[in-house]
Design an enzyme around this catalytic site. Structure first.
Site, PDB file in Angstrom:
ATOM      1  N   THR A   1      44.749  32.032  37.997  1.00 12.77           N
ATOM      2  CA  THR A   1      45.145  31.155  36.887  1.00 12.77           C
ATOM      3  C   THR A   1      45.815  29.888  37.403  1.00 12.77           C
ATOM      4  OG1 THR A   1      45.367  32.999  35.342  1.00 12.77           O
ATOM      5  CG2 THR A   1      46.560  30.986  34.810  1.00 12.77           C
TER       6      THR A   1
ATOM      7  N   ASN B   1      33.064  38.042  33.820  1.00 14.62           N
ATOM      8  CA  ASN B   1      33.981  39.173  33.943  1.00 14.62           C
ATOM      9  C   ASN B   1      33.701  40.293  32.948  1.00 14.62           C
ATOM     10  OD1 ASN B   1      34.981  36.846  32.334  1.00 14.62           O
ATOM     11  ND2 ASN B   1      36.538  38.298  31.676  1.00 14.62           N
TER      12      ASN B   1
ATOM     13  N   GLN C   1      35.182  37.361  40.004  1.00 11.10           N
ATOM     14  CA  GLN C   1      34.463  38.624  39.839  1.00 11.10           C
ATOM     15  C   GLN C   1      33.260  38.731  40.770  1.00 11.10           C
ATOM     16  OE1 GLN C   1      35.500  41.138  38.140  1.00 11.10           O
ATOM     17  NE2 GLN C   1      37.034  40.261  36.773  1.00 11.10           N
TER      18      GLN C   1
ATOM     19  N   HIS D   1      43.898  40.520  43.605  1.00 12.01           N
ATOM     20  CA  HIS D   1      43.956  41.869  43.025  1.00 12.01           C
ATOM     21  C   HIS D   1      42.622  42.366  42.490  1.00 12.01           C
ATOM     22  CE1 HIS D   1      44.072  41.218  38.513  1.00 12.01           C
ATOM     23  NE2 HIS D   1      44.267  39.991  38.927  1.00 12.01           N
TER      24      HIS D   1
ATOM     25  N   THR E   1      57.781  28.133  49.466  1.00  8.47           N
ATOM     26  CA  THR E   1      57.660  29.015  50.628  1.00  8.47           C
ATOM     27  C   THR E   1      56.591  30.064  50.371  1.00  8.47           C
ATOM     28  OG1 THR E   1      59.984  28.700  51.178  1.00  8.47           O
ATOM     29  CG2 THR E   1      58.891  30.622  52.134  1.00  8.47           C
TER      30      THR E   1
ATOM     31  N   CYS F   1      43.295  40.123  29.695  1.00 17.60           N
ATOM     32  CA  CYS F   1      44.042  38.900  30.011  1.00 17.60           C
ATOM     33  C   CYS F   1      44.969  38.479  28.884  1.00 17.60           C
ATOM     34  CB  CYS F   1      43.064  37.763  30.324  1.00 17.60           C
ATOM     35  SG  CYS F   1      41.943  37.414  28.962  1.00 17.60           S
TER      36      CYS F   1
END
Length: 389
Positions: free
Chosen positions: A74, A157, A185, A207, A244, A332
């Site tokens: 995103t 997806n 996907q 993920h 960071t 989502c």
């Protein structure tokens, strides 16, 4: 207390953490140096991050220096979907964004573009981008306002349908535009090569391939044209994304990418066999089942189906009671089960609803057998209910 063994068939929503990723992630927690520091500890962390960057870039055939780590797909979408670009030191304006009607909401929202500068391009009844309509939209683009940008996912997806990205790239580049491809996907499910696709930018997510959540990347084909930064600060990621670096998540992502590349061919074949078993049995148990995109090119792990008379919410709950986790399309929207814009774009009544079964690395034949039994039971109850009515 229930002792039912759960079966996870929602890999498109998120993939369980791979064992190798867990090991790499946990080990990286002890790497305490700041990757921007010049001392030994900092250099060690920097080396580990750059190794992960090479693995992530290699998964899509890109140069490591062209990968920018973000907090997820995103953020990557919001970074690249921008009217403000730079070509070297010069400002470059993107005048309009064209998105396919089946894009994930992270892309469909248009990023940093004003809503008035975002247009949808229709898909066919088979769920494939209508290239003629894309060409027509590009031919009428007002170049005086800036370059056109097109956003098109490589694999949908919900349906798993593979989109004609290389063909779209030819049209986009002929119009002088930029092509952004959501490959979230696709990676780990088909071979992806940024050069062969002709994509100017690829968006990928950790993920979805068994890496940690909260990590993604924007990968470019070159470094000349780049969007203005979304997050400003210390100038990390060559100034494209300050903050960071999330060392453990990056290293986990790199490990997941390496694992995905190593097992790709074998997994595609294995999951195709399992998916075929599932869909054949579904057609026997419910001859009127609609498998969306069955006649189109799809990735081997996804089945998106409608059983007439069975609402999405009802079906999802029924499968959950049977110990099976699946979804009603994209996961989502904070657990909400809404109408599918993908079904609408394909010309189906979204009120029919649909369910998605998606397979992954840990899916077994026993899992498919369990899903088939559950489907037959649920479809049977639906038939009885229709007869009673």
């Amino acid at each position: 207390m229930s002792t039912m063994t759960r079966t996870y068939l929602d890999w498109n929503a998120t993939a369980p953490l791979l064992p190798a990723v867990r090991d790499a992630f946990v080990s990286a927690l002890d790497m305490h140096g700041n990757p921007s520091s010049v001392h030994k500890e900092g250099r060690a962390v920097r080396a580990a991050i750059e190794s992960a960057r090479r693995d992530v870039a290699a998964l899509v055939g890109a140069q490591a220096s062209h990968a920018i780590f973000t907090s997820g797909a995103t953020e990557a979408a919001n970074l690249v979907l921008s009217p403000a670009f730079r070509m070297g030191r010069s400002a470059l304006s993107i005048g309009h964004l064209y998105v396919s009607a089946i894009e994930h909401p992270a892309v469909r929202e248009g990023g940093r573009f004003e809503k008035s500068n975002v247009s949808e391009i229709a898909v066919t009844a088979d769920g494939i981008l209508d290239l003629a309509k894309l060409e027509a939209a590009l031919s009428s683009h007002d170049a005086s306002r800036g370059l056109p940008m097109v956003a098109l996912m490589l694999v949908n997806n919900e349906t798993g349908i593979i989109q004609p990205v290389a063909d779209a790239a030819g049209l986009v580049h002929a119009a002088g535009g930029l092509l952004v491809v959501d490959a979230v996907q696709a990676v780990g499910r088909i071979a992806v090569d940024i050069e062969a696709l002709g994509a100017d930018f690829l968006i990928v997510s950790s993920h979805k391939i068994g890496g940690p959540k909260g990590m993604g990347a924007l990968i470019s084909r070159g470094e000349v044209m780049m969007p203005k930064p979304l997050i400003h600060g210390g100038g990390q990621e060559k100034g494209h994304r300050s903050g960071t670096e999330n060392t453990s998540a990056i290293i986990g992502f790199g490990t997941a990418a390496s694992e995905a590349a190593r097992h790709l061919d074998a997994e595609v074949q294995r999951l195709n066999v399992l998916r075929t078993m599932l869909e054949d049995a579904m057609r026997v148990a419910a001859p009127d089942v609609i498998i969306h995109g069955a006649d189109a090119a799809r990735v081997s792990n996804t089945t998106f189906f409608t059983v007439p008379g069975l609402k999405s919410e009802t079906g999802q709950i029924a499968f959950d009671i049977e110990g099976i986790a699946l979804s009603a399309g994209a996961a989502c929207s904070s657990g909400k089960v809404g109408e599918s814009h993908v079904l609408t774009a394909m010309g189906h009544d979204p009120k029919l609803g649909a369910l998605r079964i998606s397979l992954g690395a840990a899916t077994t034949e026993a899992d498919i057998d369990k899903a088939i039994c559950a489907f037959a039971k649920i479809a049977g109850r639906r038939k009885l209910a229709v007869q009673a009515a």
